[in-house]
Scaffold this motif. Structure first.
Motif, mmCIF file in Angstrom:
data_model
loop_
_atom_site.group_PDB
_atom_site.id
_atom_site.type_symbol
_atom_site.label_atom_id
_atom_site.label_comp_id
_atom_site.label_asym_id
_atom_site.label_seq_id
_atom_site.Cartn_x
_atom_site.Cartn_y
_atom_site.Cartn_z
ATOM 1 N N PHE A 106 -7.141 -27.319 0.922
ATOM 2 C CA PHE A 106 -7.280 -26.143 0.751
ATOM 3 C C PHE A 106 -8.180 -25.641 0.271
ATOM 4 C CE2 PHE A 106 -6.075 -23.121 -1.966
ATOM 5 C CZ PHE A 106 -5.861 -22.156 -1.610
ATOM 6 N N ILE A 107 -8.934 -26.502 -0.702
ATOM 7 C CA ILE A 107 -10.369 -26.111 -1.421
ATOM 8 C C ILE A 107 -11.206 -26.269 -0.145
ATOM 9 C CG2 ILE A 107 -12.021 -27.144 -2.924
ATOM 10 C CD1 ILE A 107 -9.541 -28.281 -4.353
ATOM 11 N N VAL A 108 -11.472 -27.256 0.495
ATOM 12 C CA VAL A 108 -12.601 -27.120 1.722
ATOM 13 C C VAL A 108 -12.512 -25.850 2.525
ATOM 14 C CG1 VAL A 108 -13.279 -28.703 4.330
ATOM 15 C CG2 VAL A 108 -12.852 -29.302 1.678
ATOM 16 N N PHE A 109 -11.656 -25.854 2.735
ATOM 17 C CA PHE A 109 -10.835 -24.343 3.626
ATOM 18 C C PHE A 109 -11.955 -22.897 2.114
ATOM 19 C CE2 PHE A 109 -8.084 -26.896 6.336
ATOM 20 C CZ PHE A 109 -8.553 -27.162 7.474
ATOM 21 N N VAL A 110 -11.254 -23.057 1.640
ATOM 22 C CA VAL A 110 -11.895 -21.779 0.841
ATOM 23 C C VAL A 110 -13.260 -21.838 0.751
ATOM 24 C CG1 VAL A 110 -11.231 -20.598 -1.271
ATOM 25 C CG2 VAL A 110 -9.123 -21.696 -0.611
ATOM 26 N N ARG A 111 -14.117 -22.902 0.325
ATOM 27 C CA ARG A 111 -15.132 -23.902 0.287
ATOM 28 C C ARG A 111 -15.976 -22.914 1.864
ATOM 29 N NH1 ARG A 111 -17.803 -29.020 -2.351
ATOM 30 N NH2 ARG A 111 -19.817 -28.502 -2.415
ATOM 31 N N VAL A 112 -15.638 -23.547 2.364
ATOM 32 C CA VAL A 112 -16.370 -23.015 3.708
ATOM 33 C C VAL A 112 -16.126 -21.749 3.815
ATOM 34 C CG1 VAL A 112 -16.653 -23.116 6.114
ATOM 35 C CG2 VAL A 112 -15.440 -25.399 4.930
ATOM 36 N N ILE B 171 -2.691 -34.431 -3.325
ATOM 37 C CA ILE B 171 -4.397 -34.769 -3.437
ATOM 38 C C ILE B 171 -4.531 -34.229 -2.437
ATOM 39 C CG2 ILE B 171 -6.389 -35.850 -3.376
ATOM 40 C CD1 ILE B 171 -4.889 -37.903 -5.699
ATOM 41 N N LEU B 172 -4.170 -34.481 -0.458
ATOM 42 C CA LEU B 172 -5.203 -34.411 0.251
ATOM 43 C C LEU B 172 -4.640 -32.583 0.888
ATOM 44 C CD1 LEU B 172 -5.308 -35.224 3.281
ATOM 45 C CD2 LEU B 172 -3.272 -35.269 3.779
ATOM 46 N N LEU B 173 -3.567 -32.679 0.142
ATOM 47 C CA LEU B 173 -3.390 -30.782 1.255
ATOM 48 C C LEU B 173 -4.313 -29.751 -0.043
ATOM 49 C CD1 LEU B 173 0.813 -31.160 0.934
ATOM 50 C CD2 LEU B 173 -0.944 -31.023 2.917
ATOM 51 N N LEU B 174 -4.061 -29.957 -1.396
ATOM 52 C CA LEU B 174 -4.864 -29.529 -2.393
ATOM 53 C C LEU B 174 -6.779 -29.550 -1.920
ATOM 54 C CD1 LEU B 174 -3.876 -30.124 -5.882
ATOM 55 C CD2 LEU B 174 -3.164 -27.979 -4.492
#
Length: 175
Positions: A154-160, A148-151
């Protein structure tokens, strides 16, 4: 670690009340990719809620099927995790409160904030989410919370990245 079985549900109840209900964002024009990433982000939070529920209400199932990392399950580390999550909550609260105070200056539903906590970090809500996920992993150290932490990261970085493109198109040189 009964204190975590109480802290985590209370923390996430307050966290979600704050982020989704109390200071709910206005509707924005989001590109399809950003809508998809937002949906995936919400799925991460549903997984956090599911794991928190299992950990808090069904500890025997948690220990039997979730398989925690025993080396990380220390009393001291659990209190450190609570401190980390408390800092994350304060960051998110500060960002949401500043958003609320800045209502009325939106363009197409988007706000360009440069003061308050936004003068220190461009994305305090995403920073708060990452810190929360790190604290969550330390509270419930298992392969599932690690995934959950890794996903989530990753999602936060893509979203930013996607949000930066939108902000550039909406605000131009001001951004």
């Amino acid at each position: 670690m009964i204190h975590l079985r109480i802290f985590l549900p209370v923390f996430f109840l307050l966290y979600f009340l704050l982020t989704f209900l109390m200071y709910a964002p206005k509707r924005k024009d989001k590109p399809p990719k950003l809508k998809t990433v937002t949906l995936l982000n919400n799925l991460i939070w549903l997984l956090v809620i599911a794991l928190t529920t299992i950990f808090s209400l069904f500890p025997e199932i948690y220990h039997q099927y979730v398989v925690p990392f025993e080396a990380l399950k220390t009393h001291t580390l659990s209190w450190v995790a609570i401190g980390i999550m408390t800092v994350a909550f304060m960051i998110v609260f500060s960002a949401k409160n500043y958003q609320r105070l800045s209502r009325g200056s939106e363009r197409r539903g988007w706000l360009l904030l440069t003061k308050g906590i936004y003068s220190k970090t461009r994305n305090p809500l995403h920073l708060g989410q990452l810190i929360t996920l790190i604290g969550f992993f330390l509270c419930i150290p298992s392969i599932y919370s690690g995934i959950i932490l890794l996903l989530g990261a990753f999602i936060v970085f893509v979203r930013v990245g996607l949000e930066e493109k939108v902000m550039e198109s909406v605000f131009g040189e001001d951004y």
